[in-house]
Enzyme design. Structure first.
Site: not given
Ligand SMILES: NC(=O)c1ccc[n+]([C@@H]2O[C@H](COP(=O)([O-])OP(=O)(O)OC[C@H]3O[C@@H](n4cnc5c(N)ncnc54)[C@H](OP(=O)(O)O)[C@@H]3O)[C@@H](O)[C@H]2O)c1
Length: 266
Positions: A42, A100
């Protein structure tokens, strides 16, 4: 491990956002968030640096999860990657250190390095991410039940992990850490089925999506938000108790897989 954490993908990518992002993480800690998920990927280390800044002086009581690239999964590669992550996080140990996604380095080498890091106190626990059943079964047997988690793509619209993988983890007491639990704020949050349940609970669609995951046994959620108000909203989802009527409606709108499916990945 706490059941709720803050994701940090897309943080640490822009130096002009560094202090603002550190403030967001500090605000999350003030709200009671104790698990932070990150990865060397990241912002190519930038997210870990933001976290290092945000947690300075308040490391105690936090649960830090980070991940190393598959191309760093050799014996020396894992150890060096961990030392770089610790420098950026500005702390002495990582609570949960994950591969990862599956790569080409033979897993016994990777796990040997993880044992060494654990013996040195540089990591408390280790695990994997994006591992399907056949990949989990390639892990050295003695390590299979020692995994701290399998972090996987899991939300109402993507239930692929429920095909064999989550049962395998549950049988061994391994938590499933659901990443992209809001499906990255996709059309999932505009689903009429979710909206109806949200109305019943005076909750938001995001809260219902998270409450459903938290209802699944042994499941941890790590939604990412760069907005403190949304982090509080997401955290409050833990207090929502879905009833059988809600669960049936969600199962009908977002059915579990009925046949073999590939584990999704973002
Ligand atoms: N291991 C892997 O391969 C892998 C892959 C992907 C992700 N991850 C981890 O998982 C975490 C979460 O996944 P993600 O970031 O992909 O997606 P997510 O958490 O499903 O969604 C994040 C998005 O949702 C928005 N959001 C957050 N809270 C909200 C709410 N209450 N209402 C409406 N929209 C909302 C955020 O916007 P704002 O920021 O503008 O609020 C952002 O655009 C990542 O940050 C990372 O740490 C791991």
């Amino acid at each position: 491990m706490p059941a709720f954490g803050l994701g940090t993908w897309r943080m640490g990518e822009h130096p002009d956002q560094f202090q603002r992002e550190a403030d967001v993480i500090r605000a999350a800690l003030d709200m009671g968030v104790t698990l932070i998920d990150t990865a060397e990927m990241y912002g190519e280390g930038g997210a870990e640096e933001v976290i290092g800044e945000a947690i300075r002086g308040r490391r105690d009581g936090l649960f830090l999860a980070s991940k190393f690239y598959p191309h760093n999964a050799s014996r020396s590669g894992v150890i060096e990657a961990c030392e770089r992550s610790l420098r950026r996080l500005d702390c002495d140990s990582i609570d949960l250190y994950l591969l990862h996604w599956p790569g080409s380095v033979p897993l016994p080498q990777t796990f040997e390095a993880l044992h060494e890091l654990q013996a040195q106190g540089k990591i408390r626990d280790f695990g994997v991410s994006n591992f399907n059943l056949s990949e989990l079964e390639k892990i050295p047997e003695a390590d299979q039940s020692r995994l701290g988690c399998n972090q996987v793509f899991y939300n109402l619209a993507h239930r692929e992990v429920e095909w064999e993988v989550s049962a395998w983890c549950r049988e061994r007491g391994i938590p499933v850490m659901a990443y992209s639990p809001l499906d990255q704020a996709s059309s999932l949050l505009r689903s009429p089925a979710i909206a109806a349940i949200a109305d019943r609970h005076s909750a938001s669609p995001a809260q219902i999506a998270l409450a459903w995951l938290l209802h699944q046994p042994g499941t941890v959620v790590i939604p990412k938000s760069a907005r403190p108000a949304r982090i509080q909203e997401n955290l409050d989802a833990a207090a929502i108790e879905l009833g059988s009527e809600d669960l049936t409606a969600l199962d009908n709108a977002f059915p579990a897989p009925q046949q073999a499916v590939r584990l999704g990945m973002r």
